[in-house]
Design an enzyme around this catalytic site. Structure first.
Site, PDB file in Angstrom:
ATOM      1  CG  ASN A  18     -14.349   5.269 -34.955  1.00 57.81           C
ATOM      2  OD1 ASN A  18     -15.409   5.757 -35.362  1.00 57.81           O
ATOM      3  ND2 ASN A  18     -13.197   5.416 -35.594  1.00 57.81           N
ATOM      4  CD1 TRP A  19     -19.878   2.538 -32.645  1.00 57.32           C
ATOM      5  CD2 TRP A  19     -21.926   3.294 -33.125  1.00 57.32           C
ATOM      6  NE1 TRP A  19     -20.659   2.327 -31.545  1.00 57.32           N
ATOM      7  CE2 TRP A  19     -21.936   2.787 -31.805  1.00 57.32           C
ATOM      8  CE3 TRP A  19     -23.112   3.822 -33.642  1.00 57.32           C
ATOM      9  CZ2 TRP A  19     -23.073   2.800 -31.001  1.00 57.32           C
ATOM     10  CZ3 TRP A  19     -24.248   3.840 -32.840  1.00 57.32           C
ATOM     11  CH2 TRP A  19     -24.222   3.332 -31.533  1.00 57.32           C
ATOM     12  CE  LYS A  20     -12.897   2.604 -37.971  1.00 64.42           C
ATOM     13  NZ  LYS A  20     -11.755   1.956 -38.602  1.00 64.42           N
ATOM     14  CG  HIS A  64      -9.756   7.532 -37.255  1.00 62.85           C
ATOM     15  ND1 HIS A  64      -9.566   6.835 -38.433  1.00 62.85           N
ATOM     16  CD2 HIS A  64      -9.956   6.600 -36.298  1.00 62.85           C
ATOM     17  CE1 HIS A  64      -9.671   5.534 -38.189  1.00 62.85           C
ATOM     18  NE2 HIS A  64      -9.901   5.365 -36.897  1.00 62.85           N
ATOM     19  CD  GLU A  85     -11.017   4.538 -40.991  1.00 61.80           C
ATOM     20  OE1 GLU A  85     -12.079   5.042 -40.572  1.00 61.80           O
ATOM     21  OE2 GLU A  85     -10.664   3.371 -40.706  1.00 61.80           O
ATOM     22  CD  GLU A 108      -7.405   4.028 -33.909  1.00 58.87           C
ATOM     23  OE1 GLU A 108      -8.157   3.151 -33.478  1.00 58.87           O
ATOM     24  OE2 GLU A 108      -7.746   4.856 -34.744  1.00 58.87           O
ATOM     25  N   GLY A 129      -8.808  -2.513 -39.289  1.00 61.46           N
ATOM     26  CA  GLY A 129      -9.727  -3.189 -40.202  1.00 61.46           C
ATOM     27  C   GLY A 129      -9.097  -4.330 -40.977  1.00 61.46           C
ATOM     28  CB  SER A 145      -7.501  -5.938 -35.649  1.00 58.26           C
ATOM     29  OG  SER A 145      -7.585  -5.517 -36.994  1.00 58.26           O
ATOM     30  N   GLY A 173     -13.010  -0.458 -33.645  1.00 58.30           N
ATOM     31  CA  GLY A 173     -13.836  -0.214 -34.820  1.00 58.30           C
ATOM     32  C   GLY A 173     -14.830  -1.339 -35.025  1.00 58.30           C
ATOM     33  N   GLY A 174     -14.484  -2.291 -35.872  1.00 59.40           N
ATOM     34  CA  GLY A 174     -15.402  -3.372 -36.246  1.00 59.40           C
ATOM     35  C   GLY A 174     -16.082  -4.053 -35.068  1.00 59.40           C
TER      36      GLY A 174
HETATM   37  P1  13P Z   1     -10.818  -1.870 -36.253  1.00 62.87           P
HETATM   38  O1  13P Z   1     -11.036  -2.215 -34.805  1.00 62.87           O
HETATM   39  O2  13P Z   1     -11.968  -2.230 -37.128  1.00 62.87           O
HETATM   40  O3  13P Z   1      -9.506  -2.372 -36.735  1.00 62.87           O
HETATM   41  O4  13P Z   1     -10.742  -0.256 -36.329  1.00 62.87           O
HETATM   42  C1  13P Z   1      -9.901   0.426 -35.470  1.00 62.87           C
HETATM   43  C2  13P Z   1     -10.172   1.880 -35.588  1.00 62.87           C
HETATM   44  O5  13P Z   1      -9.885   2.499 -36.603  1.00 62.87           O
HETATM   45  C3  13P Z   1     -10.816   2.556 -34.452  1.00 62.87           C
HETATM   46  O6  13P Z   1     -10.766   3.940 -34.583  1.00 62.87           O
END
Ligand code: 13P
Length: 266
Positions: free
Chosen positions: A9-11, A103, A105, A177, A183, A222, A243-244
């Protein structure tokens, strides 16, 4: 064994250049690790969720590569006067095969309610749409500390089950999640994650054992090359939503390599 998914997930990160480089770089590294470059078939699935402006490009860049493209969000409405929204039919038309639904967020920063999440999930199941929902659920730190993790997860699941029934999960994916692990660099331990994954599967199993046992439940929060193996070998963890670490070829490919090792051992 359920087929593992490594999903990125590149956000709201990326560029046209990054889209091309990441897709080609990850595919090359995944082929190298699997030593099957001629056959173009991996033993697990790689998904990427780029920002909307790069979706068409990502579909083109991943053509003939074992990488599937999904969107990070979609409207629950078919079409109409919804400025700024993108419909599932549009995503389907440009070749998106998955969409993230709910998600954390989007729930937290854009006030998406359980009801809206359920409506979006239901919209994915309509006949004309060929986009699979990847439903995200998870508790906050305060909820975990107050001992309500399972109640929160159950309520998030029930909102969707009430709307689409258990059969709605037949062709979908769930990502657990924990919000406190997103993050933050703080990962749920493999045992903590497995406990919640087992809770999710058992809850669905009571409604339909076949669907529950074939449903892929990903862990997100993470995930890195260094912890992917320990997480993904857990009985009810079928891969990760990352994510990251999905933004760098080395990190994302490192996670794919961890999965390659797991499937070679089974
Ligand atoms: P991180 O891997 O950066 O913690 O993000 C997880 C995430 O929200 C994937 O959707």
């Amino acid at each position: 064994m359920r087929r593992i998914i490594v999903a990125g997930n590149w956000k709201m990160h990326g560029s046209s250049e990054m889209t091309a480089d990441l897709i080609s770089g990850v595919a090359r590294r995944a082929f190298e690790a699997s030593r099957i470059s001629e056959q173009r078939e991996l033993g697990y699935d790689i998904l990427v969720f780029p920002p909307a402006p790069y979706l068409s490009q990502a579909v083109a860049n991943s053509d003939s590569l074992p990488i599937t493209v999904g969107a990070q969000n979609a409207s629950q409405f078919d079409s109409g006067a919804y400025t700024g929204e993108v419909s599932l039919a549009m995503l389907s038309e440009i070749g998106c095969e998955y969409v993230l639904i709910g998600h954390s967020e989007r729930r937290k920063l854009f006030n998406e309610t359980d009801d809206e999440v359920a409506e979006k999930f239901a919209a994915c199941l309509s006949e004309s749409v060929k986009v699979r929902p990847l439903l995200c659920i998870g508790e906050t730190l305060a909820e975990r500390q107050s001992g309500t993790t399972e109640a929160v997860i159950a309520a998030q699941l029930d909102a969707v089950i009430d709307k689409v029934g258990i059969t709605g999960f037949a062709d979908s994916v769930i990502a657990y999640e924990p919000v406190w692990a997103i993050g933050t660099g703080e990962t749920a331990s493999p045992e903590q994650a497995q406990d919640v994954h087992a809770f999710i599967r058992n809850k669905l199993d009571k409604l339909d054992a076949k669907i529950a046992q074939s449903l892929r439940i990903l862990y997100g929060g993470s995930v890195k090359p260094s912890n992917a193996h320990a997480l993904f070998v857990q009985k009810d963890i079928d891969g990760g939503l990352i994510g990251g670490a999905s933004l760098e070829v080395d990190d994302f490919a490192g996670i794919c390599e961890a999965v390659q090792k797991i499937i070679e051992k089974t």
